[in-house]
Write a protein that holds these residues in place. Structure first.
Motif, PDB file in Angstrom:
ATOM      1  N   ILE A 186      -0.908   1.632  29.050  1.00 53.75           N
ATOM      2  CA  ILE A 186      -1.549   3.208  28.948  1.00 53.75           C
ATOM      3  C   ILE A 186      -2.011   3.517  28.084  1.00 53.75           C
ATOM      4  O   ILE A 186      -2.106   3.299  27.068  1.00 53.75           O
ATOM      5  CB  ILE A 186      -0.450   3.551  28.333  1.00 53.75           C
ATOM      6  N   ASP A 187      -3.606   4.056  28.683  1.00 52.77           N
ATOM      7  CA  ASP A 187      -4.310   4.874  28.046  1.00 52.77           C
ATOM      8  C   ASP A 187      -5.249   2.956  27.644  1.00 52.77           C
ATOM      9  O   ASP A 187      -5.413   3.219  25.716  1.00 52.77           O
ATOM     10  CB  ASP A 187      -4.338   4.987  26.637  1.00 52.77           C
ATOM     11  N   GLY A 188      -5.049   2.295  28.361  1.00 54.62           N
ATOM     12  CA  GLY A 188      -5.304   0.568  27.171  1.00 54.62           C
ATOM     13  C   GLY A 188      -4.621  -0.126  26.868  1.00 54.62           C
ATOM     14  O   GLY A 188      -5.366  -1.298  26.754  1.00 54.62           O
ATOM     15  N   ASP A 189      -3.185   0.232  27.143  1.00 54.11           N
ATOM     16  CA  ASP A 189      -2.508  -1.013  25.742  1.00 54.11           C
ATOM     17  C   ASP A 189      -0.925  -1.328  26.641  1.00 54.11           C
ATOM     18  O   ASP A 189      -0.879  -0.332  27.338  1.00 54.11           O
ATOM     19  CB  ASP A 189      -2.123   0.363  24.519  1.00 54.11           C
ATOM     20  N   PRO A 190      -1.066  -2.488  26.689  1.00 54.67           N
ATOM     21  CA  PRO A 190      -0.480  -2.704  27.746  1.00 54.67           C
ATOM     22  C   PRO A 190       1.750  -1.904  27.300  1.00 54.67           C
ATOM     23  O   PRO A 190       2.187  -2.396  26.176  1.00 54.67           O
ATOM     24  CB  PRO A 190      -0.367  -4.005  27.708  1.00 54.67           C
ATOM     25  N   VAL A 191       2.332  -1.495  28.313  1.00 60.41           N
ATOM     26  CA  VAL A 191       3.553  -1.562  28.044  1.00 60.41           C
ATOM     27  C   VAL A 191       4.535  -2.410  27.920  1.00 60.41           C
ATOM     28  O   VAL A 191       5.380  -2.071  26.637  1.00 60.41           O
ATOM     29  CB  VAL A 191       4.240  -0.661  28.986  1.00 60.41           C
TER      30      VAL A 191
END
Length: 84
Positions: free
Chosen positions: A54-59
């Motif tokens: 999400i926007d480059g950040d892992p879930v």
């Protein structure tokens, strides 16, 4: 509710029949529910094995219902793949 883009990679892209499409959802769960409605069948199976950014950040292992989506954001759908 936020609007943004879902980007599909590798097997997810092939199953969706598109590289990207818009979302209108407040959470990752809502966005993925919409994907499953629009693309029943193979993509639904592929999503079970995917990881998400999400926007480059892992879930990671977070519950998709708790992952908030931002206006203008991007959800990356990453199926497992070999290689580095």
């Amino acid at each position: 509710m936020a609007a943004g883009t879902i980007r599909y990679w590798a097997a997810a892209k092939a199953a969706a029949g598109t590289a990207e499409e818009p979302y209108a959802a407040a959470t990752l769960k809502e966005a993925l529910d919409g994907v499953r409605e629009r693309h029943p069948g193979e993509l639904t199976r592929v999503l079970r094995r995917c990881s998400f950014l999400i926007d480059g950040d892992p879930v990671g292992t977070r519950d998709h219902e708790t992952v908030r989506l931002a206006e203008g954001g991007t959800v990356e759908v990453l199926p497992p793949f070999a290689g580095g």
